[in-house]
Scaffold this motif. Structure first.
Motif, PDB file in Angstrom:
ATOM      1  N   GLY A  92       0.823  -1.201   0.000  1.00 45.81           N
ATOM      2  CA  GLY A  92       0.000   0.000   0.000  1.00 45.81           C
ATOM      3  C   GLY A  92       0.856   1.248   0.000  1.00 45.81           C
ATOM      4  N   TRP A  93       0.278   2.332   0.507  1.00 47.88           N
ATOM      5  CA  TRP A  93       0.882   3.667   0.465  1.00 47.88           C
ATOM      6  C   TRP A  93       1.986   3.819   1.507  1.00 47.88           C
ATOM      7  CZ3 TRP A  93       1.490   7.558  -2.589  1.00 47.88           C
ATOM      8  CH2 TRP A  93       1.873   8.799  -2.090  1.00 47.88           C
ATOM      9  N   VAL A  94       3.157   4.302   1.063  1.00 48.53           N
ATOM     10  CA  VAL A  94       4.292   4.562   1.951  1.00 48.53           C
ATOM     11  C   VAL A  94       4.810   5.962   1.637  1.00 48.53           C
ATOM     12  CG1 VAL A  94       6.540   3.790   2.779  1.00 48.53           C
ATOM     13  CG2 VAL A  94       4.879   2.104   1.949  1.00 48.53           C
ATOM     14  N   GLU A  95       4.662   6.864   2.608  1.00 48.29           N
ATOM     15  CA  GLU A  95       5.093   8.253   2.432  1.00 48.29           C
ATOM     16  C   GLU A  95       6.612   8.371   2.426  1.00 48.29           C
ATOM     17  OE1 GLU A  95       3.456  10.939   5.344  1.00 48.29           O
ATOM     18  OE2 GLU A  95       1.509   9.924   5.259  1.00 48.29           O
ATOM     19  N   VAL A  96       7.089   9.458   1.841  1.00 53.23           N
ATOM     20  CA  VAL A  96       8.513   9.792   1.897  1.00 53.23           C
ATOM     21  C   VAL A  96       8.941   9.813   3.363  1.00 53.23           C
ATOM     22  CG1 VAL A  96      10.170  11.668   1.518  1.00 53.23           C
ATOM     23  CG2 VAL A  96       8.535  11.063  -0.288  1.00 53.23           C
ATOM     24  N   GLY A  97      10.077   9.177   3.635  1.00 58.18           N
ATOM     25  CA  GLY A  97      10.636   9.125   4.984  1.00 58.18           C
ATOM     26  C   GLY A  97      10.239   7.894   5.777  1.00 58.18           C
ATOM     27  N   GLN A  98       9.202   7.189   5.350  1.00 55.51           N
ATOM     28  CA  GLN A  98       8.782   5.985   6.064  1.00 55.51           C
ATOM     29  C   GLN A  98       9.527   4.765   5.533  1.00 55.51           C
ATOM     30  OE1 GLN A  98       4.524   5.633   5.645  1.00 55.51           O
ATOM     31  NE2 GLN A  98       4.132   7.168   7.219  1.00 55.51           N
ATOM     32  N   ALA A  99       9.630   3.736   6.394  1.00 57.56           N
ATOM     33  CA  ALA A  99      10.286   2.491   6.003  1.00 57.56           C
ATOM     34  C   ALA A  99       9.393   1.676   5.079  1.00 57.56           C
ATOM     35  CB  ALA A  99      10.638   1.672   7.237  1.00 57.56           C
ATOM     36  N   SER A 100       9.979   1.220   3.979  1.00 56.52           N
ATOM     37  CA  SER A 100       9.302   0.324   3.042  1.00 56.52           C
ATOM     38  C   SER A 100       9.641  -1.126   3.359  1.00 56.52           C
ATOM     39  CB  SER A 100       9.744   0.617   1.609  1.00 56.52           C
ATOM     40  OG  SER A 100       9.425   1.926   1.244  1.00 56.52           O
ATOM     41  N   VAL A 101      10.854  -1.351   3.825  1.00 60.04           N
ATOM     42  CA  VAL A 101      11.310  -2.701   4.164  1.00 60.04           C
ATOM     43  C   VAL A 101      12.255  -2.615   5.363  1.00 60.04           C
ATOM     44  CG1 VAL A 101      13.237  -2.649   2.508  1.00 60.04           C
ATOM     45  CG2 VAL A 101      12.321  -4.847   3.257  1.00 60.04           C
ATOM     46  N   VAL A 102      12.106  -3.586   6.275  1.00 65.67           N
ATOM     47  CA  VAL A 102      13.021  -3.728   7.406  1.00 65.67           C
ATOM     48  C   VAL A 102      13.432  -5.188   7.433  1.00 65.67           C
ATOM     49  CG1 VAL A 102      13.317  -3.584   9.909  1.00 65.67           C
ATOM     50  CG2 VAL A 102      11.907  -1.880   8.725  1.00 65.67           C
ATOM     51  N   MET A 103      14.740  -5.428   7.462  1.00 58.74           N
ATOM     52  CA  MET A 103      15.223  -6.803   7.544  1.00 58.74           C
ATOM     53  C   MET A 103      16.357  -6.893   8.543  1.00 58.74           C
ATOM     54  SD  MET A 103      17.241  -7.295   3.889  1.00 58.74           S
ATOM     55  CE  MET A 103      15.736  -7.270   2.978  1.00 58.74           C
ATOM     56  N   ALA A 104      16.455  -8.074   9.155  1.00 58.19           N
ATOM     57  CA  ALA A 104      17.528  -8.325  10.111  1.00 58.19           C
ATOM     58  C   ALA A 104      17.958  -9.778   9.987  1.00 58.19           C
ATOM     59  CB  ALA A 104      17.077  -8.028  11.534  1.00 58.19           C
ATOM     60  N   ILE A 105      19.250  -9.988  10.171  1.00 57.42           N
ATOM     61  CA  ILE A 105      19.834 -11.328  10.141  1.00 57.42           C
ATOM     62  C   ILE A 105      20.780 -11.443  11.325  1.00 57.42           C
ATOM     63  CG2 ILE A 105      21.387 -12.872   8.882  1.00 57.42           C
ATOM     64  CD1 ILE A 105      20.239 -11.761   6.280  1.00 57.42           C
ATOM     65  N   SER A 106      20.623 -12.523  12.076  1.00 51.48           N
ATOM     66  CA  SER A 106      21.521 -12.745  13.209  1.00 51.48           C
ATOM     67  C   SER A 106      22.532 -13.833  12.863  1.00 51.48           C
ATOM     68  CB  SER A 106      20.738 -13.126  14.463  1.00 51.48           C
ATOM     69  OG  SER A 106      19.975 -14.299  14.259  1.00 51.48           O
TER      70      SER A 106
END
Length: 167
Positions: A92-106
């Motif tokens: 959906g809608w993602v404004e400028v400055g907002q996160a589109s994707v967050v990923m983490a690997i341990s």
């Protein structure tokens, strides 16, 4: 590995705000000394005199998990010490400055996790069926292809894409 000895691979699509802490918590493990994180944000861009005001994401959800599973297998073959993998992606809608994707690997040590996170975002953009539409301040929009996509130079990146159209 985690306290139970199992590895976790988590992929979530969401129309809601993404929590970096939630993603980090999912990959946390007492056996890991490193958590590598990538946050992709919607950036303000200038395209042909138009300003990007946000992105609209769509996904082919039935294939997303399958492609993510393949990506996790690939990461674990390349970096066997990777313990947990988590990716949350907006729809959906993602404004400028907002996160589109967050990923983490341990991983037990930083080197493998850092290489794996770079590989993860590159291959996510190339192979996971998620499309983005740039919306401009002129009220028009266009589907954007990721340079990593194997079909990027040959055809449109969205099955319903056409040239720039009005919103």
């Amino acid at each position: 590995m985690s306290e139970t000895g199992e590895r976790r691979d988590v992929f979530k699509l969401s129309h809601d705000w993404l929590s970096v802490q939630e993603v980090v918590d999912i990959v946390s493990s007492a056996s890991c000394g490193a958590i590598s994180v990538f946050i992709g944000t919607t950036r303000e861009d200038e395209v042909a005199g138009r300003k990007v005001i946000g992105l609209e994401y769509e996904a082919y959800e039935p294939m997303v998990q399958s492609e993510f599973t393949k990506l996790c297998v690939d990461i674990r073959e390349r970096w066997p010490t990777v313990t947990h993998i988590c990716v949350h992606h907006r729809l959906g809608w993602v404004e400028v400055g907002q996160a589109s994707v967050v990923m983490a690997i341990s991983s037990p040590h930083r080197h493998d996790g850092q290489q794996a996170i770079q590989h993860c975002i590159t291959h996510l953009k190339a192979n996971i069926p998620i499309w983005k539409k740039e919306v401009y301040n002129t009220e028009d929009w266009s589907w954007k292809e990721n340079a990593e996509c194997p079909w990027a130079s040959h055809c449109d990146s969205h099955p319903m894409a056409s040239s720039t159209e009005s919103v």
